[in-house]
Design an enzyme around this catalytic site. Structure first.
Site, short mmCIF file in Angstrom:
data_model
loop_
_atom_site.label_atom_id
_atom_site.label_comp_id
_atom_site.label_asym_id
_atom_site.label_seq_id
_atom_site.Cartn_x
_atom_site.Cartn_y
_atom_site.Cartn_z
N LYS A 224 -18.86 5.78 5.62
CA LYS A 224 -18.49 6.51 4.32
C LYS A 224 -17.20 5.88 4.20
O LYS A 224 -16.49 6.06 3.39
CB LYS A 224 -17.82 7.80 5.13
CG LYS A 224 -18.55 8.57 5.83
CD LYS A 224 -18.04 10.20 5.51
CE LYS A 224 -19.64 11.45 6.48
NZ LYS A 224 -20.38 11.72 6.03
N CYS A 362 -23.58 20.51 5.76
CA CYS A 362 -23.12 21.05 7.37
C CYS A 362 -22.14 21.40 7.81
O CYS A 362 -21.40 21.28 8.26
CB CYS A 362 -23.45 19.97 7.59
SG CYS A 362 -24.75 18.43 7.47
N1 C6P Z 1 -20.81 14.53 6.37
C1 C6P Z 1 -21.24 14.84 4.02
O1 C6P Z 1 -21.80 15.23 2.94
P1 C6P Z 1 -21.97 10.68 10.76
O2 C6P Z 1 -23.16 11.88 10.25
O3 C6P Z 1 -21.84 11.17 12.62
O4 C6P Z 1 -21.51 10.24 9.46
O5 C6P Z 1 -20.68 11.92 10.09
C2 C6P Z 1 -20.65 13.15 10.51
C3 C6P Z 1 -19.55 14.15 10.10
C4 C6P Z 1 -18.50 14.26 10.33
N2 C6P Z 1 -17.50 15.11 10.12
C5 C6P Z 1 -17.00 15.55 8.58
C6 C6P Z 1 -16.08 15.93 8.25
C7 C6P Z 1 -17.92 15.11 7.84
O6 C6P Z 1 -18.53 14.86 7.17
C8 C6P Z 1 -20.03 14.16 8.44
C9 C6P Z 1 -20.04 13.59 7.63
C10 C6P Z 1 -21.49 14.06 5.21
O7 C6P Z 1 -20.92 15.47 3.84
C11 C6P Z 1 -23.27 13.86 5.63
S1 C6P Z 1 -23.77 15.47 6.62
#
Ligand code: C6P
Length: 404
Positions: A224, A362
């Site tokens: 990100k 999510c």
């Molecule tokens: N949100 C979104 O489209 P990972 O997948 O482990 O890199 O991150 C998980 C995650 C945890 N906390 C927050 C606040 C997030 O936004 C995310 C990932 C993405 O909003 C993909 S679901």
């Protein structure tokens, strides 16, 4: 001087077409794009010094180890951690949170309380629910209001000497709300509770100072922040990381192994079992350096300009409702058109070359709160432009005409 057209030249993907239209990439909260400077680091790794780290005496292994550890130092400096060994490489935010939640299995007792917020991503809910199932601890939730802000007076009443851990995100992925984490941390510490901040959505926009925040754990994902997928970080205070048991067993995390007993390696290796994502870690460091060269103040102020511009333009569309109306927001706009499913809007935008995310992001509890199935989410980065926002607004108007 910040010049967005110069910045855009760093991102090869931004010049491609999608469905015969110039790509407008507004799905930055899901994953950011990668600048050439970071792509070059990845190519250099596999072209010139691909080797396993911390193991070999040979030159390639030493070069890879040095670069990997330099990346750890870049991340330490960025977050202002006191020690480099307080930075643990993980595969991403989800892994980092699970590592801490697993560690607390041996610390929490039945009846202990842990506090989450109504604004969380599933990654910062489910591992804690699993922890409660293992330990008998009780999960409490800080509620939110119609603007998508946490209600701090309710937080105050949830805190007690039973509270052992508080975990909230710095920024909501679904709404963009920036949470008052300074207050949350200070109050939690007054009852001797530890705090984990999920920085997945703050780190692309804000440079956190973990020592000034006095936070116990802070987690983020490389993808990100202009880095690759499959790599992330956990910051933990040295005292906490020493206290928590290892998450996974295997090579690299041991001091000595016999069939009778194994002793564990010092930090950070205790939490880094197996061969890590070496190239990813090095590229994550390069991505952090790239963003710092632009400057987080510059990034935040330009993105705020984009947020205000887009908010005003979108609100001119009749029947468009924005979810998440806090004064404190990053550049995320979640919206719906009256009586139109977000998926249909997203599909039409894609036909016009515009990438947004649709659905519950999510974060189902947030959608349940607003009684909606999901939203269309446009999330802007420092390489986006007002002209792209104009394209989005025109496309949303067209979608409304087609679907109404
Ligand atoms: N949100 C979104 O489209 P990972 O997948 O482990 O890199 O991150 C998980 C995650 C945890 N906390 C927050 C606040 C997030 O936004 C995310 C990932 C993405 O909003 C993909 S679901």
């Amino acid at each position: 001087m910040f010049n967005v057209e110069d910045i855009r030249k760093d991102f090869p993907i931004l010049s491609r077409q999608v469905n015969g239209k110039p790509l407008v990439y507004f799905d930055n909260a899901a994953t950011s794009q990668t600048p050439q400077q970071v792509i070059d680091v990845i190519v250099d790794y596999y072209s010139n010094y691909n080797a396993n780290i911390h193991r070999g005496v040979h030159t390639l292994s030493q070069e890879a180890t040095d670069k990997y550890e330099q990346a750890r130092h870049a991340i330490q400096k960025h977050f202002n951690a006191k020690f480099a060994h307080e930075i643990i490489f993980t595969s991403g935010t989800t892994h980092s949170i699970n590592l801490v939640a697993n560690g607390f299995s041996s610390i929490l007792k039945k009846g202990d309380e842990i506090i989450v917020s109504a604004l969380e991503h599933h990654s910062n809910i489910v591992p804690w629910q699993m922890l409660c199932e293992r330990t008998g601890a009780v999960l409490k939730v800080i509620p939110m209001n119609q603007d998508g802000e946490l209600i701090m007076s309710e937080y105050d009443t949830l805190l007690s000497n039973k509270t052992k851990l508080v975990f909230v995100n710095h920024v909501s992925n679904a709404l963009g709300t920036i949470n008052p984490i300074e207050y949350i941390i200070e109050k939690a510490h007054q009852v001797a509770a530890a705090v984990l901040i999920d920085g997945a959505q703050s780190c692309p926009h804000i440079k956190p100072d973990v020592q000034a925040l006095d936070v116990d754990f802070y987690v983020a994902s490389g993808h990100k922040m202009c880095g690759p997928t499959g790599v992330g970080m956990l910051y933990g205070k040295e005292s906490w990381l020493k206290k928590l048991p290892p998450y996974q067993g295997g090579g690299e995390m041991i001091a000595e192994v016999t069939f009778e007993k194994t002793t564990y390696a010092e930090l950070p290796h205790k939490f880094e079992a197996g061969t890590p994502n070496i190239c990813g870690g090095i590229a994550f460091g390069a991505a952090i350096n790239y963003m710092n060269a632009i400057g987080f103040d510059t990034i935040a102020s330009y993105e705020h300009e984009l947020l205000e511009y887009a908010t005003n333009k979108l609100l001119e569309i009749d029947g468009l409702k924005i979810y998440g109306t806090s004064q404190h927001k990053t550049s995320v706009i979640s919206f719906n058109l009256e009586n139109i499913h977000p998926y249909d809007v997203g599909s039409i935008l894609d036909k016009m070359g515009i990438a947004v995310r649709t659905g519950h992001h999510c974060a189902q509890p947030i959608m349940d709160y607003f009684k909606i199935p999901g939203t269309v989410r446009a999330s802007f980065s420092f390489y986006n432009t007002k002209a792209e926002i104009d394209s989005l607004v025109a496309a949303v108007k067209k979608a409304k005409m087609m679907l109404a």
